[in-house]
Each structure stands twice: as structure tokens, then as C-alpha cells.
Design an enzyme around this catalytic site. Structure first.
Site, PDB file in Angstrom:
ATOM      1  N   LYS A  49      30.922  42.501  44.131  1.00  0.00           N
ATOM      2  CA  LYS A  49      32.002  43.181  44.521  1.00  0.00           C
ATOM      3  C   LYS A  49      31.802  44.742  44.696  1.00  0.00           C
ATOM      4  CE  LYS A  49      34.960  39.891  42.013  1.00  0.00           C
ATOM      5  NZ  LYS A  49      35.719  39.570  40.747  1.00  0.00           N
ATOM      6  N   GLN A  93      37.420  41.951  35.148  1.00  0.00           N
ATOM      7  CA  GLN A  93      36.569  40.630  35.451  1.00  0.00           C
ATOM      8  C   GLN A  93      36.726  39.818  34.245  1.00  0.00           C
ATOM      9  OE1 GLN A  93      34.624  40.271  38.335  1.00  0.00           O
ATOM     10  NE2 GLN A  93      34.357  38.276  37.408  1.00  0.00           N
ATOM     11  N   ASP A 116      43.678  41.849  41.536  1.00  0.00           N
ATOM     12  CA  ASP A 116      43.637  40.318  41.368  1.00  0.00           C
ATOM     13  C   ASP A 116      45.049  39.511  41.678  1.00  0.00           C
ATOM     14  OD1 ASP A 116      40.989  39.847  41.412  1.00  0.00           O
ATOM     15  OD2 ASP A 116      40.805  39.840  39.078  1.00  0.00           O
TER      16      ASP A 116
END
Ligand code: NDP
Length: 284
Positions: A49, A93, A116
Site C-alpha cells: 500500500k 490494518q 477502507d
């Protein structure tokens, strides 16, 4: 006849180039990531990422915390990021270590910067058909189907898997695109009967070869989201013999996978626009 492969790399590269243009136009942006613990897969994903973000001109802000971090410590870090005006996107994460309540952390992220798309506000907006920030993999699936001109309106779409990150959000996006949608899971009575009716089949279960060739409707478009590490390497959830039955099929790797990070970057641009006022974020 073998199915046409729905390859994700070229589309992902195009999206990343568009993101880079947007980032330049907006004068740069940042994505804060928070990694807790030593999970090797999470370290790998964060690395990927960051690299993709840098290539698009997005500056990653890297926070790494030890595995024994408490929930309060993590909440404090998230609160600090929410209060920091330099931060455009915030990404804890997942998965988080067992002592931390994942839902509480997701809820703590400012919904406008929830790249997200997992915050209950954003999930609710998707449910209501007013998407704000949507999880990246489902966005990638829809983009890939669109790229290969798969008609969703009037199609019967079947989604295998009901996770918050793939199954449920992709089902909502398919519904919004006017498909007739069924969602299957581990308690579905007759999975094969359901999948055989699908014009568009999306499989996100994490079970190698769960969907055999005879579970696919001839001529269907099949999206295999599964990424399963086996002795034979990375395999999907759909048996490779399905390529003889489907009209379109995503390869694993190289199908949906590349689009996930591209869509995360696109979400970061969207979040930056919300915060900078060039895109209206709906009131809670
Ligand atoms: P989860 O484990 O969170 O969810 C799996 C879902 O599949 C659950 O809803 C489960 O049902 C269902 N399921 C499991 N076994 C069966 C079965 N035998 N029959 C029917 N349904 C079943 O996984 P994720 O959604 O996070 O991920 C799914 C897969 O997609 C994984 O392989 C993951 O690695 C991959 N993935 C790939 C991404 C990419 O970028 N390409 C991104 C994210 C995920 P129930 O709810 O009843 O338990």
C-alpha cells in the site's frame, strides 16, 4: 471454449495513473496507516500500500505499534490522526491483535477519512444506496465487471461470502446496479443450486476450489476473489475447470487483487475531496 480472462492489471494501472493526476491537481495528499503487531501478511500488505501510494504521489504516514498495544493506546493514536489536519486518509490494518476490539477501532476513525469504508456510517450509507466511502475490493469487482461490459441490470447475481469487507458491500453495489442479488454463506442449504442460477457469480469465501465447474452456469461471468496460499501457490475459490463453462472469469492472481490497492488510492482521493470541500460529505 475457454472463458475470457478478466485481467485486473491494466485497469488497475489506469486507475493508479488517474489517481496520480488527481493527487497532482489537489496539491498532494497523505494516507496514515496503522499497523499493530508482527503479522507477516499485514506487513506485506502495508508495504504494498505504501509503495503504490508513493507512486501515485500520496505520502504515507507510517505508524507501527507493538503487538501488546492496548485498545486505549490505539484509540489515542486514532484520535490524534483524526485531529491532525495534514491527514487525508486513515487506515488501521486489519486484523488487529485479540486484546483490541476491532469494531471499536473502526468506529473511532473519522468517517470522512475512513478509506477502507468500514465505519458504520459509511456502511449505512452504502446500505441506503448513497455511497460515501466503500471498501476497495468490492469497488474493484464492479470496476472489473464494467471494464468487461458485463451487464448487471436484470442479471441474477450470486455472491458467495457475507463478510463486511467483501461479500456484503459487493452485494449492495450489485443491487445498486439493478442486479437481482442472492447472498450465500456457510449455512446456505444448497450452494450449487444457488450458484448455478448466477449470470454473475462473485465468490469470496476463502476456500480453495469451493466452486466446481459444474456449479457454474454456462456463459456466466465469474469473479473469483479468493486468495488462498496453498502448496500449489496462490489459488482462488473457483476451480480452474470453471474456465470451460464460464464466459468470463477472473484469474488468481491478477484478477481482482491488483484493483484492491488501486481503489484504496482512489478512496484516498475521495476522502481528500470530502475534507477539502470539493465533494460534499453527507451529514450523519
Ligand atoms: P471471511 O473469512 O471474512 O468471509 C468468508 C465468507 O465465506 C463468510 O461469509 C463465510 O460464511 C463464507 N464461507 C466460508 N466457507 C463457505 C462455504 N463452504 N460455503 C459457503 N460460504 C462459505 O473472508 P473475506 O471476505 O475477508 O475474504 C474472502 C476471500 O477473499 C479470502 O480468500 C481472502 O483472502 C480474499 N480477499 C481477497 C482480496 C483481494 O484483494 N483480492 C481482498 C479481500 C479478501 P459465514 O459467514 O457463514 O461464516
Amino acid at each position: 471454449m475457454a472463458a475470457t480472462l478478466m485481467e485486473g492489471e491494466a485497469l488497475a494501472a489506469r486507475i493508479r495513473a488517474e489517481v496520480a493526476d488527481d493527487v497532482r491537481e489537489l496539491g498532494g495528499m497523505t494516507l496514515a496507516t496503522v499497523l499493530v503487531g508482527d503479522d507477516p501478511a499485514s506487513h506485506l500488505y502495508i508495504g504494498l500500500k505504501h509503495r503504490a501510494a508513493r507512486e501515485a504521489g500520496i505520502e504515507p504516514i507510517d505508524h507501527r505499534l507493538p503487538a501488546e498495544t492496548t485498545q486505549d493506546e490505539l484509540l489515542e493514536l486514532i484520535a490524534g490522526l483524526n485531529a491532525d489536519d495534514r491527514v487525508d486518509g486513515i487506515l488501521p490494518q486489519l486484523p488487529l491483535p485479540p486484546q483490541i476490539d476491532e469494531a471499536a477501532i473502526i468506529r473511532a476513525v473519522d468517517p470522512e477519512r475512513d478509506v477502507d469504508g468500514l465505519h458504520p456510517f459509511n456502511a449505512g450509507q452504502l446500505y441506503l444506496g448513497r455511497p460515501t466511502l466503500v471498501p476497495a475490493t468490492p469497488l474493484g469487482i464492479i470496476a472489473l465487471l464494467d471494464e468487461y461490459r458485463v451487464r448487471l441490470e436484470r442479471a441474477r447475481a450470486v455472491v458467495v461470502g457475507r463478510s463486511d469487507i467483501v461479500g456484503k458491500p459487493v452485494a449492495h453495489l450489485l443491487l445498486q446496479a439493478n442486479a437481482t442479488v442472492a447472498i450465500c454463506h456457510s449455512r446456505t442449504a444448497d450452494l450449487a443450486a444457488e450458484t448455478r442460477r448466477a449470470d454473475v457469480l462473485v465468490v469470496a469465501a476463502g476456500v480453495p476450489a469451493l466452486v466446481a465447474a459444474d456449479m457454474v452456469k454456462p456463459g456466466a461471468a465469474v469473479v473469483d476473489v479468493g486468495q488462498n496460499r496453498t502448496d500449489a501457490g496462490l489459488v482462488g475459490d473457483v476451480d480452474s475447470a470453471a474456465a470451460e463453462v464460464a464466459a468470463l472469469l477472473t484469474p488468481v492472481p491478477g484478477g481482482v487483487g491488483p484493483l484492491t490497492i488501486a481503489m484504496l488510492l482512489r478512496n484516498t482521493v475521495r476522502a481528500a475531496r470530502f475534507r477539502r470541500g470539493s465533494l460534499a460529505f453527507p451529514a450523519a
